[in-house]
Design an enzyme around this catalytic site. Structure first.
Site, PDB file in Angstrom:
ATOM      1  N   HIS A 153      -9.607  -7.034  -5.417  1.00  0.00           N
ATOM      2  CA  HIS A 153     -10.110  -6.445  -4.169  1.00  0.00           C
ATOM      3  C   HIS A 153     -11.007  -7.438  -3.423  1.00  0.00           C
ATOM      4  O   HIS A 153     -11.973  -7.042  -2.772  1.00  0.00           O
ATOM      5  CB  HIS A 153     -10.827  -5.114  -4.424  1.00  0.00           C
ATOM      6  CG  HIS A 153      -9.862  -4.009  -4.783  1.00  0.00           C
ATOM      7  ND1 HIS A 153      -9.179  -3.294  -3.833  1.00  0.00           N
ATOM      8  CD2 HIS A 153      -9.436  -3.557  -5.980  1.00  0.00           C
ATOM      9  CE1 HIS A 153      -8.385  -2.411  -4.441  1.00  0.00           C
ATOM     10  NE2 HIS A 153      -8.514  -2.553  -5.739  1.00  0.00           N
TER      11      HIS A 153
ATOM     12  N   ASP B 155      -9.194 -10.084  -1.758  1.00  0.00           N
ATOM     13  CA  ASP B 155      -8.314 -10.826  -0.829  1.00  0.00           C
ATOM     14  C   ASP B 155      -8.444 -10.342   0.608  1.00  0.00           C
ATOM     15  O   ASP B 155      -8.161 -11.088   1.533  1.00  0.00           O
ATOM     16  CB  ASP B 155      -6.857 -10.861  -1.300  1.00  0.00           C
ATOM     17  CG  ASP B 155      -6.175  -9.507  -1.360  1.00  0.00           C
ATOM     18  OD1 ASP B 155      -6.864  -8.461  -1.297  1.00  0.00           O
ATOM     19  OD2 ASP B 155      -4.929  -9.479  -1.485  1.00  0.00           O
TER      20      ASP B 155
ATOM     21  N   GLY C   3       6.019   0.258  -9.627  1.00  0.00           N
ATOM     22  CA  GLY C   3       4.843   1.136  -9.672  1.00  0.00           C
ATOM     23  C   GLY C   3       3.853   0.788 -10.761  1.00  0.00           C
ATOM     24  O   GLY C   3       3.014   1.596 -11.132  1.00  0.00           O
TER      25      GLY C   3
ATOM     26  N   GLU D 225       4.784  -5.838   5.209  1.00  0.00           N
ATOM     27  CA  GLU D 225       4.180  -4.789   4.374  1.00  0.00           C
ATOM     28  C   GLU D 225       3.167  -3.968   5.175  1.00  0.00           C
ATOM     29  O   GLU D 225       3.141  -2.747   5.109  1.00  0.00           O
ATOM     30  CB  GLU D 225       3.520  -5.429   3.146  1.00  0.00           C
ATOM     31  CG  GLU D 225       2.892  -4.408   2.229  1.00  0.00           C
ATOM     32  CD  GLU D 225       2.976  -4.782   0.766  1.00  0.00           C
ATOM     33  OE1 GLU D 225       3.794  -5.642   0.384  1.00  0.00           O
ATOM     34  OE2 GLU D 225       2.208  -4.184   0.000  1.00  0.00           O
TER      35      GLU D 225
ATOM     36  N   ASP E  34      -0.542 -10.903  -3.247  1.00  0.00           N
ATOM     37  CA  ASP E  34       0.715 -10.740  -3.974  1.00  0.00           C
ATOM     38  C   ASP E  34       1.812 -11.632  -3.401  1.00  0.00           C
ATOM     39  O   ASP E  34       2.525 -12.325  -4.126  1.00  0.00           O
ATOM     40  CB  ASP E  34       1.156  -9.272  -3.925  1.00  0.00           C
ATOM     41  CG  ASP E  34       0.038  -8.328  -4.336  1.00  0.00           C
ATOM     42  OD1 ASP E  34      -0.916  -8.789  -4.989  1.00  0.00           O
ATOM     43  OD2 ASP E  34       0.119  -7.135  -3.996  1.00  0.00           O
TER      44      ASP E  34
HETATM   45  C1  GLA Z   1      -3.061  -4.793  -4.433  1.00  0.00           C
HETATM   46  C2  GLA Z   1      -2.885  -5.476  -3.090  1.00  0.00           C
HETATM   47  C3  GLA Z   1      -3.502  -6.863  -3.086  1.00  0.00           C
HETATM   48  C4  GLA Z   1      -4.932  -6.845  -3.612  1.00  0.00           C
HETATM   49  C5  GLA Z   1      -5.013  -6.049  -4.912  1.00  0.00           C
HETATM   50  C6  GLA Z   1      -6.441  -5.886  -5.392  1.00  0.00           C
HETATM   51  O1  GLA Z   1      -2.339  -5.468  -5.404  1.00  0.00           O
HETATM   52  O2  GLA Z   1      -1.512  -5.587  -2.789  1.00  0.00           O
HETATM   53  O3  GLA Z   1      -3.448  -7.404  -1.790  1.00  0.00           O
HETATM   54  O4  GLA Z   1      -5.811  -6.341  -2.656  1.00  0.00           O
HETATM   55  O5  GLA Z   1      -4.438  -4.772  -4.780  1.00  0.00           O
HETATM   56  O6  GLA Z   1      -6.974  -7.116  -5.751  1.00  0.00           O
END
Ligand code: GLA
Length: 412
Positions: free
Chosen positions: A46, A48, A134, A177, A189
């Site tokens: 959390h 990014d 998921g 996305e 990601d």
């Molecule tokens: C999900 C989101 C990422 C990131 C993570 C938490 O995977 O897709 O962008 O924010 O949560 O680190």
């Protein structure tokens, strides 16, 4: 107890499956097969969407997409994973809220590449994947990234050949996305799936978009990274994720900084003291001072933990990162409040059976946890987690051991 292991297909198997799905759906041969990996984040959760640092590795588990260029701008999609069927439409029809379900991740990439100025037209695609769905292991980013490198080659865009180009492909995937699938995730990601490299962890600095490839060879240290898919359902995830993001944005604005990255850890207490009144959140509602402080504390301390983790990696002391993983989990559980009982049980059982450190990974509210485990204790840690789940009446979890694999590429 039978241990459920999530097997990674080799490239030949993945390419064969996607090709067969393509033939079955379209009665023709694809022009090629492209694939891209899921990821696990070692630390930096959390962060990014806060201009911060994160440190993912790519999984050997990949999503395979057999694709062919078609005349005009018709898009035809099929997936071996989706019993609900495929999607047929035209690129001109793609827009926010106009493509349902998984097809949004595919058609959305074509749309955002076109928005970025690329000449993209019609295509047919058939998908098959061994990235657990998921499980918080980025199956959606794997799908987007595989489609991105496929379209890049089919339409001669030429972005996949170097890192600056891949950064643009990642931006197109993120936009797909956010705007077409409607999930306001950060960019970790897609960046991992497109820009990481085998045998390395990817230090991604979301403030300037830069990446560094840090050698990551646990086996050389007698260690393994055990990934546990808790299978916990995470219905709350979307609204809660958006809420966390809005809370961070509101706190940053109140503190007068562009993102929480700009809060100096040495001055954290001063910053927290200034969060002394409720703040309204974009999207509705408000956040109380205690909540604002807890969320900011997580983000600022988590970014500092990434820096410490990287220092240990760079001085060949990976066996010492366990306490940082543990602290990350505690912060995500107590301050950011994105863990869940299944994740907490996994972390606790793994540590109790000899893991050097363990934490939830990804967005949270279900999904997966990781544990850093001496190789000779992997079986014992696996059994301990299974036993803990059985004792609590949870459905059995699934396991995989993650080596740092390679990014999105053409397979055949
Ligand atoms: C999900 C989101 C990422 C990131 C993570 C938490 O995977 O897709 O962008 O924010 O949560 O680190």
């Amino acid at each position: 107890m039978t241990t459920h292991r999530v097997r990674a297909w080799d490239v030949a198997e993945g390419a064969r499956r996607a090709t067969e799905a393509f033939r079955a759906e379209f009665g023709a041969e694809p022009d090629g097969v492209w694939s891209a990996p899921g990821r696990v984040n070692l630390i930096g959760e959390h962060t990014d969407y806060n201009g911060g640092l994160c440190l993912p590795i790519d999984l050997p588990h990949r999503t395979y997409v057999a694709m062919a260029r078609t005349a005009g701008d018709a898009i035809a999609l099929a997936s071996a994973q989706e019993s609900s069927g495929g999607w047929r439409g035209a690129l001109a029809d793609v827009g926010p809220g106009r493509v349902p379900g998984w097809a949004a991740y595919v058609a959305g990439v074509a749309w955002s590449l076109a928005q970025d100025g690329a000449t993209v037209g019609g295509f047919a695609a058939a998908v098959d994947s061994c990235v657990p769905y998921g499980a918080g292991l980025s199956s959606s980013a794997a799908l987007e990234s595989a489609v991105a490198v496929g379209l890049d080659e089919l339409y001669g865009i030429g972005l996949a050949d170097d890192d600056p180009g891949r950064a643009r492909l990642a931006q197109a995937c993120i936009r797909a996305e956010n705007e077409i699938a409607g999930a306001m995730t950060g960019g970790m990601d897609q960046t991992s799936s497109l820009r990481a490299s085998a045998g390395h962890a990817l230090l991604y600095d979301t403030r300037d978009g830069s990446v560094r490839h840090l050698p990551f060879d646990l086996a050389a240290h007698g260690l393994a990274l055990l990934v546990v898919d808790t299978k916990a359902p995470h219905q709350l995830a979307d609204g809660q994720y958006a809420n966390r993001r809005a809370t961070c944005d509101a706190a940053a604005a109140h503190l007068g900084v562009a993102t929480l990255r700009e809060v100096d850890p040495a001055a954290l207490d001063d910053a927290l003291a200034r969060l002394d009144a409720p703040l309204p959140l974009s999207g509705g509602g408000s956040a109380e001072p205690a909540v604002l402080r807890a969320r900011v504390r997580h983000v600022v301390t988590e970014i500092a933990r990434v820096e410490q983790f990287v220092e240990l990696l760079q001085s060949d002391r990976v066996a010492e990162v366990g306490p940082l993983m543990d602290a990350s989990h505690a912060s995500l559980r107590d301050d950011y409040e994105v863990s869940c009982p299944e994740l907490d049980a996994t972390v606790e059982a793994a540590r109790g059976a000899g893991a050097l450190g363990a934490r939830m990974t990804g967005g949270g509210f279900g999904g997966s946890a990781i544990a850093l485990v001496p190789v000779d204790l992997v079986a014992a840690v696996t059994t301990a987690v299974e036993q803990s789940f059985a004792d609590r009446g949870y459905a059995p979890p699934a396991f995989l051991v993650a080596d740092a694999a390679g990014p999105a590429a053409r397979d055949i």
